[in-house]
Design a protein around this motif. Structure first.
Motif, PDB file in Angstrom:
ATOM      1  N   ASN A   1      44.627  40.606  41.743  1.00 32.76           N
ATOM      2  CA  ASN A   1      45.869  40.364  40.628  1.00 32.76           C
ATOM      3  C   ASN A   1      46.727  40.724  39.679  1.00 32.76           C
ATOM      4  OD1 ASN A   1      45.432  36.471  40.619  1.00 32.76           O
ATOM      5  ND2 ASN A   1      43.092  37.579  40.157  1.00 32.76           N
TER       6      ASN A   1
ATOM      7  N   TYR B   1      43.142  33.235  37.963  1.00 33.03           N
ATOM      8  CA  TYR B   1      43.487  34.226  36.824  1.00 33.03           C
ATOM      9  C   TYR B   1      45.184  33.798  36.704  1.00 33.03           C
ATOM     10  CZ  TYR B   1      44.597  38.384  34.555  1.00 33.03           C
ATOM     11  OH  TYR B   1      44.252  39.264  33.031  1.00 33.03           O
TER      12      TYR B   1
ATOM     13  N   GLY C   1      40.151  33.819  33.429  1.00 38.34           N
ATOM     14  CA  GLY C   1      40.255  34.175  34.758  1.00 38.34           C
ATOM     15  C   GLY C   1      38.941  33.721  34.677  1.00 38.34           C
TER      16      GLY C   1
ATOM     17  N   HIS D   1      40.533  36.843  28.791  1.00 38.46           N
ATOM     18  CA  HIS D   1      41.450  38.376  28.814  1.00 38.46           C
ATOM     19  C   HIS D   1      42.218  38.279  27.977  1.00 38.46           C
ATOM     20  CE1 HIS D   1      42.338  41.633  32.382  1.00 38.46           C
ATOM     21  NE2 HIS D   1      41.798  41.902  30.820  1.00 38.46           N
TER      22      HIS D   1
END
Length: 189
Positions: A103, A141, A155, A170
């Motif tokens: 990603n 993600y 994610g 994240h």
């Protein structure tokens, strides 16, 4: 002439019927005492192989946050590596090959790139361990929200066809330009 053809055909027919039929070599074995033993014929199993997804794919999700002049893009790219699951059922061998993904996160502010980073499942090994990563794919993600000048992404790294998963936030702080990983724990379980 017809009489000779009929006689030759009859002779060939009887000759073929009287021939000793030999068994193929894979069915007979001899031990040291020359005793005939049957060897079981190996079963030919069917193989059902699938790639999930079938073809390599690239997808992109763009989010625009107008009040901060931000454009957040997540580009998901299928790789040439796989997590393989195999099992056999009723004489059929099933081989499922789940594609790994990377990603790419691109954040632009006012048209200028302030972040361009690519992540694979291995970037999160200190949270999951290598044993889990050998059997898991970077499933998803996504952009979640902006909170106090921090871009929050969500994610998941999952073992296919199970509920074994590592879900995480994240966070990218726009001021310090640092990432933070926080494990998501589902309170409903």
């Amino acid at each position: 002439m017809i009489k000779y053809l009929v006689q030759i055909s009859v002779c060939l027919f009887f000759a073929a019927c009287n021939q000793k039929q030999e068994q193929p070599a894979w069915q007979i074995a001899y031990n040291k005492d020359s005793i005939k033993q049957e060897i079981p014929f190996p079963k030919q199993s069917q193989i059902n192989e699938r790639f999930i997804p079938k073809e390599k794919e690239i997808s992109q999700t763009d989010t625009i946050v107008t009040e901060l002049a931000l454009q957040i893009s997540v580009i998901r790219t299928a790789l040439d590596s796989f997590v393989v699951q195999e099992y056999e059922s009723n004489g059929t061998r099933y081989i499922y090959k789940y594609r790994n993904y990377e990603n790419n996160l691109v954040i632009k502010k006012g048209g200028e790139v302030i972040l361009d980073s690519t992540f694979t499942k291995n970037d999160f090994s200190k949270f999951t361990g290598q044993e889990f990563l050998r059997t898991a794919i970077f499933h998803g993600y996504w952009f979640k929200k902006i909170d106090n000048n921090t871009v929050v992404l969500f994610g998941t790294i999952d073992k296919p066809d199970t509920d074994w998963s590592f879900a995480f936030y994240h966070n990218y702080n726009l001021t310090t330009q640092e990432f933070e990983v926080l494990e998501h724990i589902d309170q409903d379980i």
